[in-house]
Design an enzyme around this catalytic site. Structure first.
Site, PDB file in Angstrom:
ATOM      1  N   TRP A  10       0.818  -1.221   0.000  1.00 57.86           N
ATOM      2  CA  TRP A  10       0.000   0.000   0.000  1.00 57.86           C
ATOM      3  C   TRP A  10       0.854   1.274   0.000  1.00 57.86           C
ATOM      4  CZ3 TRP A  10      -4.426  -1.342   4.064  1.00 57.86           C
ATOM      5  CH2 TRP A  10      -5.140  -2.458   3.591  1.00 57.86           C
ATOM      6  N   LYS A  11       2.159   1.109   0.161  1.00 56.16           N
ATOM      7  CA  LYS A  11       3.080   2.266   0.178  1.00 56.16           C
ATOM      8  C   LYS A  11       2.576   3.318   1.168  1.00 56.16           C
ATOM      9  CE  LYS A  11       4.606   1.003  -4.401  1.00 56.16           C
ATOM     10  NZ  LYS A  11       5.160   1.388  -5.698  1.00 56.16           N
ATOM     11  N   HIS A  95      12.988  -2.294  -1.156  1.00 56.18           N
ATOM     12  CA  HIS A  95      12.163  -1.752  -2.240  1.00 56.18           C
ATOM     13  C   HIS A  95      12.927  -0.636  -2.957  1.00 56.18           C
ATOM     14  CE1 HIS A  95       8.920   0.091  -4.457  1.00 56.18           C
ATOM     15  NE2 HIS A  95       8.253  -1.035  -4.284  1.00 56.18           N
ATOM     16  N   GLU A  97      12.054   2.128  -4.090  1.00 60.48           N
ATOM     17  CA  GLU A  97      11.783   3.498  -3.638  1.00 60.48           C
ATOM     18  C   GLU A  97      12.657   3.837  -2.434  1.00 60.48           C
ATOM     19  OE1 GLU A  97       7.558   2.940  -3.425  1.00 60.48           O
ATOM     20  OE2 GLU A  97       7.465   2.929  -5.612  1.00 60.48           O
ATOM     21  N   GLU A 167      11.228  -6.305  -9.477  1.00 61.17           N
ATOM     22  CA  GLU A 167      10.435  -5.120  -9.775  1.00 61.17           C
ATOM     23  C   GLU A 167      11.264  -4.159 -10.630  1.00 61.17           C
ATOM     24  OE1 GLU A 167       7.110  -4.509  -6.699  1.00 61.17           O
ATOM     25  OE2 GLU A 167       8.896  -3.577  -5.864  1.00 61.17           O
ATOM     26  N   GLY A 173       4.595   1.952 -11.084  1.00 57.83           N
ATOM     27  CA  GLY A 173       3.734   3.132 -11.066  1.00 57.83           C
ATOM     28  C   GLY A 173       3.634   3.841 -12.407  1.00 57.83           C
ATOM     29  N   SER A 213       3.326  -2.343 -12.085  1.00 59.66           N
ATOM     30  CA  SER A 213       2.098  -2.148 -12.866  1.00 59.66           C
ATOM     31  C   SER A 213       1.322  -3.437 -13.102  1.00 59.66           C
ATOM     32  CB  SER A 213       2.405  -1.436 -14.194  1.00 59.66           C
ATOM     33  OG  SER A 213       2.930  -0.141 -13.943  1.00 59.66           O
ATOM     34  N   GLY A 234       1.342  -2.652  -6.316  1.00 60.25           N
ATOM     35  CA  GLY A 234       1.241  -1.342  -5.684  1.00 60.25           C
ATOM     36  C   GLY A 234      -0.143  -0.750  -5.894  1.00 60.25           C
ATOM     37  N   GLY A 235      -0.241   0.175  -6.844  1.00 64.68           N
ATOM     38  CA  GLY A 235      -1.467   0.935  -7.075  1.00 64.68           C
ATOM     39  C   GLY A 235      -2.745   0.104  -7.122  1.00 64.68           C
TER      40      GLY A 235
HETATM   41  P1  13P Z   1       2.758  -0.480  -8.973  1.00 68.59           P
HETATM   42  O1  13P Z   1       1.954  -1.752  -8.979  1.00 68.59           O
HETATM   43  O2  13P Z   1       1.974   0.720  -8.522  1.00 68.59           O
HETATM   44  O3  13P Z   1       3.493  -0.278 -10.252  1.00 68.59           O
HETATM   45  O4  13P Z   1       3.889  -0.676  -7.820  1.00 68.59           O
HETATM   46  C1  13P Z   1       4.675  -1.805  -7.809  1.00 68.59           C
HETATM   47  C2  13P Z   1       5.448  -1.838  -6.559  1.00 68.59           C
HETATM   48  O5  13P Z   1       6.365  -1.060  -6.360  1.00 68.59           O
HETATM   49  C3  13P Z   1       5.087  -2.851  -5.546  1.00 68.59           C
HETATM   50  O6  13P Z   1       6.027  -2.937  -4.531  1.00 68.59           O
END
Ligand code: 13P
Length: 251
Positions: A10-11, A95, A97, A167, A173, A213, A234-235
């Site tokens: 869920w970030k 991760h 990020e 990833e 994203g 994605s 993620g999203g």
């Molecule tokens: P998205 O699915 O939003 O591209 O994010 C992937 C992600 O970083 C999951 O850890």
């Protein structure tokens, strides 16, 4: 046996109230036993409430990070002990990020993996290349380095507890997912790295998840690849309907 793991990251999204509401929706839709591990990774502030809402559910709870110590003077950090205390069984580590915005090194990520394993938390080690690195044809070398350094000194016996998530940074994203064959090729390369480190038997059993994605519209194709054993979403995990569809992929 290789596990299938479907995880929602869920970030930095959702308040406690929003998190509990989503967890309740997921529990209602996914509460029945499936031959897949399912988990959600809410922000730290919502972990306790979400774990409580999911008590007794087949949907598990994971953290998005941890600090590699039991306790101490580490302002702003959260230890594995604290995560277990609030009901986590998994932790996403390394991760991209965090590697990018918080300058996390492979060595630091490796320490986190070791501490997680010592406490019985299951790590999901994230690896992946940038668009520039892919453009230079270096994607396999980059990911291999991340796998080797992230798993440094982690014994074969512990690998049952470890999952790897591929990833590609350019797919996170952006709506631009890796093609199923690009994902499969990278997962094969990662499995070769694991074979080199631990032998084929151990490597065959490691769950290698894909992230970047993943959506209801592409999950079936991705999960149909022989080397794709799960998804880190993620999203599309922020909405119950879309995450439920992803978890219930058809292969
Ligand atoms: P998205 O699915 O939003 O591209 O994010 C992937 C992600 O970083 C999951 O850890």
């Amino acid at each position: 046996m290789r596990k299938i793991i479907m995880a929602g990251n869920w970030k930095m999204h959702k308040t406690v109230g929003e998190s509990v509401a989503l967890a309740a929706q997921l529990n209602a839709a996914l509460g029945d036993a499936m031959e897949r591990e399912m988990l959600v990774c809410p922000p730290f502030t919502a972990l306790y409430a979400v774990a409580k809402a999911l008590q007794g559910s087949t949907v598990q709870v994971g953290a998005q990070n941890l600090f590699p110590a039991d306790e101490g003077a580490f302002t702003g950090e959260i230890s594995p002990k604290m995560l277990l205390d609030v009901g986590c069984s998994y932790a996403i580590l390394g991760h991209s990020e965090r590697r990018e915005y918080l300058q996390e090194s492979d060595q630091f990520i490796n320490q986190k993996l070791k501490t997680a394993l010592e406490h019985g938390l299951k790590p999901i080690l994230c690896v992946g290349e940038t668009l520039e690195q892919r453009g230079e044809g270096r994607q396999k070398a980059v990911v291999s380095m991340q796998v080797h350094q992230g798993l440094q000194d982690i014994p074969a016996e512990a690998m049952e507890q470890v999952a790897v998530a591929y990833e590609p940074i350019w797919a996170i994203g952006t709506g631009q997912t890796a093609t199923p064959s690009q994902a499969d090729e990278m997962h094969s390369a990662i499995r070769n790295n694991l074979s080199g480190l631990y032998g084929d038997e151990v490597a065959q059993d490691v769950c290698i998840m894909y992230g970047g994605s993943v959506k209801p519209g592409n999950v079936d194709e991705l999960m149909a690849q022989p080397e794709v054993d799960g998804a880190l979403v993620g999203g599309a995990s922020l909405d119950a309907e879309s995450f439920v569809r992803i978890v219930r992929f058809q292969s």
